[in-house]
Design a protein around this motif. Structure first.
Motif, PDB file in Angstrom:
ATOM      1  N   GLY A 157       6.136  13.066  -4.907  1.00 50.74           N
ATOM      2  CA  GLY A 157       5.546  12.276  -3.850  1.00 50.74           C
ATOM      3  C   GLY A 157       4.688  13.043  -2.878  1.00 50.74           C
ATOM      4  O   GLY A 157       4.303  12.519  -1.829  1.00 50.74           O
ATOM      5  N   GLU A 158       4.358  14.293  -3.206  1.00 54.32           N
ATOM      6  CA  GLU A 158       3.499  15.090  -2.333  1.00 54.32           C
ATOM      7  C   GLU A 158       2.029  14.886  -2.696  1.00 54.32           C
ATOM      8  O   GLU A 158       1.691  14.406  -3.777  1.00 54.32           O
ATOM      9  N   ARG A 159       1.155  15.292  -1.770  1.00 57.05           N
ATOM     10  CA  ARG A 159      -0.284  15.187  -2.002  1.00 57.05           C
ATOM     11  C   ARG A 159      -0.674  15.940  -3.273  1.00 57.05           C
ATOM     12  O   ARG A 159      -0.236  17.073  -3.487  1.00 57.05           O
ATOM     13  N   GLY A 160      -1.477  15.314  -4.115  1.00 53.05           N
ATOM     14  CA  GLY A 160      -1.923  15.938  -5.350  1.00 53.05           C
ATOM     15  C   GLY A 160      -0.960  15.754  -6.504  1.00 53.05           C
ATOM     16  O   GLY A 160      -1.242  16.200  -7.622  1.00 53.05           O
ATOM     17  N   GLN A 161       0.170  15.088  -6.271  1.00 56.56           N
ATOM     18  CA  GLN A 161       1.128  14.826  -7.355  1.00 56.56           C
ATOM     19  C   GLN A 161       0.899  13.400  -7.860  1.00 56.56           C
ATOM     20  O   GLN A 161      -0.176  13.100  -8.361  1.00 56.56           O
ATOM     21  N   SER A 162       1.871  12.529  -7.765  1.00 56.17           N
ATOM     22  CA  SER A 162       1.648  11.150  -8.228  1.00 56.17           C
ATOM     23  C   SER A 162       0.559  10.477  -7.414  1.00 56.17           C
ATOM     24  O   SER A 162       0.518  10.588  -6.182  1.00 56.17           O
ATOM     25  N   GLY A 163      -0.312   9.742  -8.095  1.00 59.45           N
ATOM     26  CA  GLY A 163      -1.335   8.987  -7.398  1.00 59.45           C
ATOM     27  C   GLY A 163      -0.742   7.925  -6.473  1.00 59.45           C
ATOM     28  O   GLY A 163      -1.367   7.534  -5.484  1.00 59.45           O
ATOM     29  N   PHE A 164       0.471   7.467  -6.764  1.00 57.32           N
ATOM     30  CA  PHE A 164       1.093   6.443  -5.936  1.00 57.32           C
ATOM     31  C   PHE A 164       1.500   6.974  -4.563  1.00 57.32           C
ATOM     32  O   PHE A 164       1.829   6.188  -3.669  1.00 57.32           O
ATOM     33  N   ALA A 165       1.487   8.292  -4.398  1.00 64.66           N
ATOM     34  CA  ALA A 165       1.723   8.885  -3.079  1.00 64.66           C
ATOM     35  C   ALA A 165       0.446   8.956  -2.254  1.00 64.66           C
ATOM     36  O   ALA A 165       0.469   9.379  -1.102  1.00 64.66           O
ATOM     37  N   ASN A 166      -0.666   8.527  -2.845  1.00 69.45           N
ATOM     38  CA  ASN A 166      -1.981   8.612  -2.226  1.00 69.45           C
ATOM     39  C   ASN A 166      -2.493   7.188  -1.939  1.00 69.45           C
ATOM     40  O   ASN A 166      -2.866   6.468  -2.853  1.00 69.45           O
ATOM     41  N   PRO A 167      -2.521   6.758  -0.666  1.00 67.92           N
ATOM     42  CA  PRO A 167      -2.956   5.389  -0.351  1.00 67.92           C
ATOM     43  C   PRO A 167      -4.362   5.072  -0.854  1.00 67.92           C
ATOM     44  O   PRO A 167      -4.646   3.920  -1.207  1.00 67.92           O
ATOM     45  N   VAL A 168      -5.238   6.067  -0.897  1.00 69.22           N
ATOM     46  CA  VAL A 168      -6.607   5.846  -1.367  1.00 69.22           C
ATOM     47  C   VAL A 168      -6.610   5.487  -2.856  1.00 69.22           C
ATOM     48  O   VAL A 168      -7.334   4.598  -3.296  1.00 69.22           O
ATOM     49  N   PHE A 169      -5.787   6.171  -3.633  1.00 68.33           N
ATOM     50  CA  PHE A 169      -5.627   5.909  -5.066  1.00 68.33           C
ATOM     51  C   PHE A 169      -5.141   4.478  -5.282  1.00 68.33           C
ATOM     52  O   PHE A 169      -5.686   3.728  -6.104  1.00 68.33           O
ATOM     53  N   ASP A 176       2.303  -2.199  -9.055  1.00 69.46           N
ATOM     54  CA  ASP A 176       3.185  -1.787  -7.961  1.00 69.46           C
ATOM     55  C   ASP A 176       4.550  -1.344  -8.496  1.00 69.46           C
ATOM     56  O   ASP A 176       5.156  -0.384  -7.986  1.00 69.46           O
ATOM     57  N   LYS A 177       5.024  -2.033  -9.521  1.00 65.65           N
ATOM     58  CA  LYS A 177       6.324  -1.687 -10.119  1.00 65.65           C
ATOM     59  C   LYS A 177       6.302  -0.313 -10.766  1.00 65.65           C
ATOM     60  O   LYS A 177       7.317   0.382 -10.832  1.00 65.65           O
ATOM     61  N   ALA A 178       5.116   0.106 -11.235  1.00 66.39           N
ATOM     62  CA  ALA A 178       4.993   1.428 -11.881  1.00 66.39           C
ATOM     63  C   ALA A 178       5.208   2.564 -10.894  1.00 66.39           C
ATOM     64  O   ALA A 178       5.447   3.713 -11.301  1.00 66.39           O
ATOM     65  N   HIS A 225       6.840   6.613 -11.633  1.00 65.38           N
ATOM     66  CA  HIS A 225       5.752   7.594 -11.581  1.00 65.38           C
ATOM     67  C   HIS A 225       6.007   8.623 -10.478  1.00 65.38           C
ATOM     68  O   HIS A 225       5.827   9.834 -10.677  1.00 65.38           O
ATOM     69  N   LEU A 226       6.425   8.156  -9.307  1.00 65.02           N
ATOM     70  CA  LEU A 226       6.777   9.080  -8.220  1.00 65.02           C
ATOM     71  C   LEU A 226       7.959   9.964  -8.612  1.00 65.02           C
ATOM     72  O   LEU A 226       7.991  11.163  -8.299  1.00 65.02           O
TER      73      LEU A 226
END
Length: 402
Positions: free
Chosen positions: A263-275, A251-253, A257-258
């Protein structure tokens, strides 16, 4: 053209026995080594887990086709799937999971698109499986793979296609769909990239340390960066010792990373709740086995970064980094962190440090081996695809001429 396709499909169908029973569709295929294939729709996950883990004992799977990855993927993402099972003399020797999406081509014609261990969706596939393959009994893997590919091809109707990857071209694509019986399939490469590895056994055989295996320029950059970081106190490397600590570090990462990837779709995985949901489940599922290795780097209570790695059968897989960059170009958080982890892996007797796919300067700096990965779509030939390929060819010619 269409008549030829349907005649070919009819012949293929007659070569296979089919039956329906309680949601199970079977295709039997007899060849010289007596391998048969069976399709099952949404089999019991508990039964599949038992089959998969049993076959793993006879296979030599990489992380991404082990139950360590496949289990959490099924639990968190997959509602509907097809299982392809290969057997010989009543023993399971091959397993593969396919999902299916219905699509429409540019002529308005419907077709089915199959995906091996993926869903064909940007959000769900952002977890990014690599070294994708069938799970195969190792002593006759090549023969089993070829028969399973034939079973896949026989399932495809005109216009249908199947995506395989991201996979090693050496393993997946030299033989199966390129064999004589499958030359009618049209391959389309939709993604490719080099994959970089550090052969730790090679470094050990040369009696070198991690730093000694690098170029003079790389050694200089790493030593200078470490010296700057350690102006007050040594770099602190902490590895999560409990599942709870691993989840906290993951979570700290998120923040850095963002900040780096967006923070848009297809960028950092942390912007994707499924990821995020998948990796939380993946960590919980696998931490106790020693597979999950999340490392935090800091100096003088200031974060340098977090590295999220997997350890599996003597291989360190680098999956994700979250690094604290600053205005000093001589501070190299990624180079320093990976150097320290590669040195650690050497001392622990690991065989390989795998940076996996994707171009990056730091991967080239450390790697002493590389090969190609690709995602390839295999299409049944049809009129719309022929026109599409002609259009692509014409576009390439126009671009080249201009």
């Amino acid at each position: 053209m269409k008549d030829v396709q349907y005649f070919t499909l009819l012949i293929a169908t007659l070569r296979y026995k089919a039956m329906d029973a309680v949601g199970i569709e079977m295709d039997g295929l007899d060849i010289t080594n007596n391998i048969t294939c069976e399709w099952s729709h949404n089999p019991s996950i508990d039964a599949l887990k038992l089959r998969w883990r049993t076959l793993e004992k006879e296979a030599k799977p990489n992380l991404f086709i082990s139950w360590c990855w496949i289990g959490p993927w099924l639990d968190t993402m997959v509602d509907d799937f097809w299982l392809l099972t290969a057997c010989t003399n009543g023993q399971i020797v091959g397993l593969a999971i396919f999902t299916k999406k219905q699509k429409t081509n540019w002529l308005g014609q419907n077709y089915d698109h199959y995906f091996l261990h993926r869903l064909g969706n940007k959000d769900t596939d952002q977890i990014w499986i690599e070294y994708n393959d069938f799970l195969l009994e190792s002593s006759q893997a090549g023969q089993i793979r070829e028969v399973m590919f034939q079973a896949v091809q026989s399932r495809l109707q005109p216009r249908d296609c199947v995506s395989i990857g991201a996979s090693s071209q050496v393993v997946m694509f030299r033989g199966a769909f390129e064999a004589d019986h499958a030359r009618s399939m049209i391959p389309l490469t939709v993604w490719e990239s080099p994959s970089y590895q550090v052969d730790l056994q090679l470094i050990q055989s040369q009696n070198q340390t991690a730093i000694e295996s690098l170029s003079k320029s790389a050694r200089k950059q790493i030593r200078r960066s470490i010296k700057k970081y350690e102006c007050c106190e040594p770099i602190k490397l902490e590895t999560a010792k409990t599942c709870e600590q691993a989840l906290v570090l993951f979570d700290k990462a998120k923040h850095n990373h963002l900040k780096r990837w967006g923070g848009e779709r297809g960028q950092s995985g942390f912007a994707n709740p499924v990821f995020v949901q998948f990796h939380q489940a993946f960590i919980r599922h696998n931490f106790s086995s020693g597979l999950i290795n999340i490392h935090g780097f800091s100096v003088d209570d200031k974060d340098i970064g977090i590295i999220y790695n997997f350890h599996f059968k003597g291989v360190v897989y680098f999956y994700l980094s979250s690094l604290a960059y600053n205005d000093d170009p001589q501070l190299k958080p990624g180079l320093v962190a990976h150097y320290l982890l590669i040195e650690q892996a050497l001392k622990a007797g690991m065989k390989e440090y795998d940076f996996m796919g994707g171009e990056a300067r730091y991967k080239q700096t450390f790697a002493n081996r590389q090969h190609q990965l690709a995602i390839i779509e295999y299409h049944q030939p049809h009129f719309a695809l022929s026109l599409q390929n002609m259009a692509r060819g014409a576009k390439r010619l126009i671009v080249q001429s201009s």
